[in-house]
Design a protein around this motif. Sequence first.
Motif, PDB file in Angstrom:
ATOM      1  N   UNK A 121      -2.811   8.068  64.846  1.00  0.00           N
ATOM      2  CA  UNK A 121      -3.474   8.994  63.820  1.00  0.00           C
ATOM      3  C   UNK A 121      -3.416  10.163  62.569  1.00  0.00           C
ATOM      4  N   UNK A 122      -2.398   9.499  61.992  1.00  0.00           N
ATOM      5  CA  UNK A 122      -1.216  10.419  61.030  1.00  0.00           C
ATOM      6  C   UNK A 122      -1.641   9.923  60.124  1.00  0.00           C
ATOM      7  N   UNK A 123      -1.252   8.933  59.459  1.00  0.00           N
ATOM      8  CA  UNK A 123      -2.163   8.301  58.290  1.00  0.00           C
ATOM      9  C   UNK A 123      -2.164   8.707  57.231  1.00  0.00           C
ATOM     10  N   UNK A 124      -3.145  10.057  56.953  1.00  0.00           N
ATOM     11  CA  UNK A 124      -3.348  10.888  55.952  1.00  0.00           C
ATOM     12  C   UNK A 124      -2.130  11.690  55.928  1.00  0.00           C
ATOM     13  N   UNK A 133       5.876  -3.935  49.157  1.00  0.00           N
ATOM     14  CA  UNK A 133       5.906  -5.265  48.873  1.00  0.00           C
ATOM     15  C   UNK A 133       5.774  -5.704  50.574  1.00  0.00           C
ATOM     16  N   UNK A 134       5.815  -5.302  51.342  1.00  0.00           N
ATOM     17  CA  UNK A 134       6.417  -6.403  52.421  1.00  0.00           C
ATOM     18  C   UNK A 134       5.152  -5.341  54.282  1.00  0.00           C
ATOM     19  N   UNK A 135       4.884  -4.705  53.300  1.00  0.00           N
ATOM     20  CA  UNK A 135       3.742  -3.654  54.176  1.00  0.00           C
ATOM     21  C   UNK A 135       2.373  -4.639  54.428  1.00  0.00           C
ATOM     22  N   UNK A 136       1.843  -4.842  56.744  1.00  0.00           N
ATOM     23  CA  UNK A 136       0.980  -5.773  56.605  1.00  0.00           C
ATOM     24  C   UNK A 136      -0.319  -4.607  57.168  1.00  0.00           C
ATOM     25  N   UNK A 137       0.243  -3.642  57.788  1.00  0.00           N
ATOM     26  CA  UNK A 137      -0.862  -2.465  57.982  1.00  0.00           C
ATOM     27  C   UNK A 137      -1.921  -1.877  57.301  1.00  0.00           C
ATOM     28  N   UNK A 138      -3.527  -2.962  56.622  1.00  0.00           N
ATOM     29  CA  UNK A 138      -4.394  -2.577  56.382  1.00  0.00           C
ATOM     30  C   UNK A 138      -4.662  -1.725  55.929  1.00  0.00           C
ATOM     31  N   UNK A 139      -4.692  -0.398  56.776  1.00  0.00           N
ATOM     32  CA  UNK A 139      -4.748   0.676  56.165  1.00  0.00           C
ATOM     33  C   UNK A 139      -4.098   1.230  55.137  1.00  0.00           C
ATOM     34  N   UNK A 143      -4.424   2.539  51.076  1.00  0.00           N
ATOM     35  CA  UNK A 143      -3.632   4.136  50.569  1.00  0.00           C
ATOM     36  C   UNK A 143      -2.871   3.269  48.772  1.00  0.00           C
ATOM     37  N   UNK A 144      -2.112   2.543  49.009  1.00  0.00           N
ATOM     38  CA  UNK A 144      -1.724   2.023  48.042  1.00  0.00           C
ATOM     39  C   UNK A 144      -2.126   1.351  46.656  1.00  0.00           C
ATOM     40  N   UNK A 145      -3.264   0.664  47.061  1.00  0.00           N
ATOM     41  CA  UNK A 145      -4.555   0.103  46.200  1.00  0.00           C
ATOM     42  C   UNK A 145      -5.173   1.014  45.492  1.00  0.00           C
ATOM     43  N   UNK A 146      -5.715   2.340  46.394  1.00  0.00           N
ATOM     44  CA  UNK A 146      -5.999   3.609  46.360  1.00  0.00           C
ATOM     45  C   UNK A 146      -4.967   4.945  45.166  1.00  0.00           C
ATOM     46  N   UNK A 147      -3.928   3.960  44.969  1.00  0.00           N
ATOM     47  CA  UNK A 147      -2.644   5.117  44.232  1.00  0.00           C
ATOM     48  C   UNK A 147      -2.622   5.813  45.020  1.00  0.00           C
ATOM     49  N   UNK A 148      -2.485   6.247  46.897  1.00  0.00           N
ATOM     50  CA  UNK A 148      -2.221   7.357  46.566  1.00  0.00           C
ATOM     51  C   UNK A 148      -0.559   7.431  47.359  1.00  0.00           C
TER      52      UNK A 148
END
Length: 392
Positions: A121-124, A133-139, A143-148
Motif C-alpha cells: 500500500x505504498x505506491x503513493x 516502457x516495461x511496467x504492467x502494474x495498472x496503478x 501515475x505515469x499518465x498523470x505525470x506523477x
Amino acid sequence: MTPTSMPEPAPTIAPTAAVLELPETNLTEGCVTDYDPEIDYFPEKVTIVDAVGWTIAYHNNYKVITVLNPWRDADVQFQYVLVQCGTPPPDNVGDALVIEVPVQSVVAMSTTQLPHLAELGLLDRLVGVDSFLYINNEAVRAKIKAGELVEIGSGGQVNVERALDRQPDLIMTYGVGNLEYDAHPKLLEAGLKVVLNSEYMEVSPLGRAEWVKFTAAFFNQEAKAMEIYDSIAGRYREIAALARNVADKPTVFANRPFQGTWYMPGGKSYVAQLLADAGATYLWADDTSTGSMQLSFEAVFDRARDADFWLNPGNWKSLAEAAAEDERYTQFAAYQNGNVYNNNKRLNENGGNDYWESGVTNPHLVLADLIKIFHPELLPDHELYFYQKLEQ
C-alpha cells in the motif's frame, strides 16, 4: 474549655517511577517527538525464513540490514543503518549508509520492486522509476499518465540530474558488478540514498518473494510484510504438496539459444526448484550451479530431444515462429507433440512481461501454472496466468 480538634495529617505517598508508554506498532508516518533510548521503536519485526541474501538486526531506534551477496561472485557486501526519524543515529557506523525511516519517497529501478510497493500500500510514495516502457502494474501506469513519476534511466547512463531534482528519500536498485551496467556508483557519488536489492540472486522462488520484507523495512511496514509473505508462502507450500510426490513426472527443459549459446537454468536454480515442486523431472537437475549453464544446441538436443515439455523459449508466440527461426527446433518431441509453453501471456504494448514483474513476488501463481501444465487434474479450476501454450 474544649480543645480545638486538629486535622489528621495526610498520609505520605512514596514517589513512583514514571511508566514508559511503549509503542505497540511501528511508526509508519511522522517522526518520534520525545525520544527515549529505553524504548523499542520497532515492536513489529520481520524474521527471514527462506531468503539467504540479506540479514536484519534490530536495535531500539535503528535496524541494520546487510546485503550479503549483491551479485554473482561479489567480493563486497552492503550495509544500511535504518534510523527511526526523530532519534539519533548510532556512533561508528563505518561504511554503512544511514537512512531515516519511515521513507516518504522512493525511486524503484526494477519492475520487480513495484509489486512490493503495491502489496504494502505504498505506491503513493513512488516518485520515479528507471523506465516507463516495461511496467504492467495498472496503478503505476496511471501515475505515469498523470505525470506523477520521472524516468531516471539505468546503468552507467543513469540520469543523475533527474534523480537529484526529485530528491527521493530512497533509490532502490540492483547491481551486477560492472560499471557499465550499474547505476549505484554514480548515484551514491551524487549523495543520494541508494540501496541494492539483490533478490535475483536467491536460489529459491520463495527466497525471491521474501524480499518484500526487505522493502518493507525501509517504511516500517514489517507487520504487513509478514502477513503478505506468510500468505504467499502458505499457498505455495500447499499446492507444491499436491504435486511434489506424484508418481508420473514428465521430463522438461527450458529456454532457447541466444547468439549461439543455449543458457540452460542450473540444477540448483530457482527454476529447477519450481519444476521439482511442480512434479516434473528437470533434465539438468543433476547440475550443481545456481545460475545458467552455457550449452551448445547439440548438447541440449542430445539430452532433450525426447523431453515431454519445453518451457520459456524466449519471445515466441507460436510454433511457426520457432520453425522459422531454426528448422532444427521442429525435431524436438515437445515441439512435435505441441507441448511448448511460454511465460509471455501477460505482455504490455512494449513487450514488458509481467512474469518478471509480479511473478517474482507471487511464485505461487507461477507454480500453479506449471502444475496445471504438467498435472492438470491436480488443479482443475486453475486458468493459466503467466503461461500460454504455443500453437501453430
